[in-house]
Write an enzyme that holds these catalytic residues in place. Sequence first.
Site, short mmCIF file in Angstrom:
data_model
loop_
_atom_site.label_atom_id
_atom_site.label_comp_id
_atom_site.label_asym_id
_atom_site.label_seq_id
_atom_site.Cartn_x
_atom_site.Cartn_y
_atom_site.Cartn_z
N LEU A 21 -15.25 -64.46 -22.45
CA LEU A 21 -14.70 -63.33 -23.21
C LEU A 21 -14.55 -63.65 -24.70
O LEU A 21 -14.12 -62.80 -25.47
CB LEU A 21 -13.37 -62.87 -22.60
N ARG A 22 -14.90 -64.87 -25.09
CA ARG A 22 -15.06 -65.27 -26.51
C ARG A 22 -13.79 -65.24 -27.35
O ARG A 22 -13.86 -65.53 -28.54
CB ARG A 22 -16.13 -64.40 -27.20
N ASN A 52 -14.88 -72.22 -23.00
CA ASN A 52 -15.64 -72.60 -24.21
C ASN A 52 -15.38 -71.63 -25.35
O ASN A 52 -16.28 -71.01 -25.90
CB ASN A 52 -17.14 -72.73 -23.90
N ASP A 112 -17.81 -75.59 -18.36
CA ASP A 112 -19.00 -74.72 -18.39
C ASP A 112 -19.59 -74.59 -19.80
O ASP A 112 -18.88 -74.41 -20.78
CB ASP A 112 -18.67 -73.33 -17.87
N ASP A 265 -21.42 -64.64 -15.04
CA ASP A 265 -21.67 -65.49 -16.22
C ASP A 265 -21.87 -64.60 -17.46
O ASP A 265 -22.71 -64.90 -18.32
CB ASP A 265 -22.86 -66.43 -16.01
N HIS A 269 -23.15 -62.39 -26.95
CA HIS A 269 -23.47 -63.10 -28.19
C HIS A 269 -23.68 -62.08 -29.31
O HIS A 269 -24.33 -61.06 -29.10
CB HIS A 269 -24.74 -63.93 -28.04
N PRO A 283 -28.17 -69.05 -25.64
CA PRO A 283 -28.45 -68.64 -24.26
C PRO A 283 -27.31 -67.79 -23.70
O PRO A 283 -26.13 -68.05 -24.01
CB PRO A 283 -28.56 -69.97 -23.52
C1 NCD Z 1 -22.96 -69.53 -21.56
C2 NCD Z 1 -22.28 -69.14 -22.86
O1 NCD Z 1 -22.90 -68.44 -23.65
O2 NCD Z 1 -21.12 -69.48 -23.10
N1 NCD Z 1 -24.36 -69.37 -21.72
C3 NCD Z 1 -25.28 -69.21 -20.74
O3 NCD Z 1 -26.48 -69.16 -21.04
N2 NCD Z 1 -24.92 -69.09 -19.49
C4 NCD Z 1 -22.58 -70.92 -21.16
C5 NCD Z 1 -22.87 -71.26 -19.71
O4 NCD Z 1 -22.56 -70.50 -18.79
O5 NCD Z 1 -23.36 -72.35 -19.45
ZN ZN Z 2 -22.85 -72.70 -17.40
ZN ZN Z 3 -20.95 -69.61 -18.24
#
Ligand code: NCD
Ligand code: ZN
Ligand code: ZN
Length: 398
Positions: A21-22, A52, A112, A265, A269, A283
């Site tokens: 959720l950043r 993260n 993660d 997941d 971005h 990613p």
């Molecule tokens: C995730 C992220 O953007 O925080 N990115 C991804 O490609 N899944 C990190 C993660 O889940 O490994």
């Molecule tokens: Zn991951």
């Molecule tokens: Zn993730």
Amino acid sequence: EVVDGGGHVLLPGLVDLHVHLREPGREDAETIASGSAAAAAGGFTAVFAMPNTDPVADTALVCDHVWRRGQEVGLVDVHPVGAVTVGQKGERLAEMGIMAAGEARVRIFSDDGFCVSDPLVMRRALEYASGLGALIAQHAEDPRLTCGACAHEGPTAARLGLTGWPRSAEDSIVARDAILARDANARVHICHVSTAGSVSVLRWAKEQGIAITAEVTPHHLLLDDSRLEDYDPVYKVNPPLREESDVAVLRRALADGVIDAVATDHAPHAAHDKDREFALARPGMLGLETSLPIILETMLRPGLLDWRGVARAMSEKPAQIAGLADHGRPIAVGEPANLVVVDPDFEWTVRGSELASIATNTPFEGMRLRGRAAATLLRGRITARDGQAARQEERSWT
Ligand code: NCD
Ligand code: ZN
Ligand code: ZN
């Protein structure tokens, strides 16, 4: 229980073990408010937010902030996932006990985005978590087996010269962690399983009675590496999209229960991080608002899961893995419940710009999908209707 209500289907509120959720730190991509709106619109009543962030959620201070902010927004329970190590890629274990004892009652820990790659750190983390009754969720990728900035592997990726994340980097960590969990008498959860090899290892580990669980994302159940043909960075994700044969194995494993749960997941971005040269693009993909229709498409309609199975994979199993039943009060008879009313036949076209998320990086842009949450109820209060999160005044209804 699943109730058929004149073409609509009533399910327990969906639970997502894996979202980003950043907030704090990258509120230009997503906030707890916007991510909660996306979750409610998608039929979710609980989500687990990965650590993260900036700062990393490696203290009770950050975790409790995330939990409180989620409650203030009031659309979905936002459970923080605590970091396993300080700063998330370190050698030193974070104070998991303090996070677990805080207001957020953190029960899942993960690095993660980074694998807990050092086997001794992983062993100690499993022992620590086991003592707390907590769960370690592993982002399974041995960085020592990966190379380059492009996390992709497969025939299309190879033709394009994209090297990076081989299956062995995932499969070997799943095997290692299954064995470490067995010997530490701990539970371990594998995030975003993407390979047929991981599935074999999971099946073996479960047959041995090892307390291992796993999740799969909607995008790994639908998309394969042929999408990478044009170097479109929207398809760049960790783990990478694999081959058609992996997709078939993942679907079968979810149907059989070798993979326990669906987790999105959800990884928003900002455009300037995502819409750029493939090698430099971040990613990750949006997932909260498209998860349910993708599962209906990939699992329900082909007959791999019935509605009971959808409820199990998207609500009951993830709640059980997270130990949600012992957090707060169990729902008693007559008590307001967490529910989603699904309209399985509603057709809509995915438009990133129309989703509740701030970021627009959906890999399903322009795709016709069938099914959505007609209403989501959190403890008896309507949090979303017809794909739209409720307004503030509606949220105060009881
Ligand atoms: C995730 C992220 O953007 O925080 N990115 C991804 O490609 N899944 C990190 C993660 O889940 O490994
Ligand atoms: Zn991951
Ligand atoms: Zn993730």
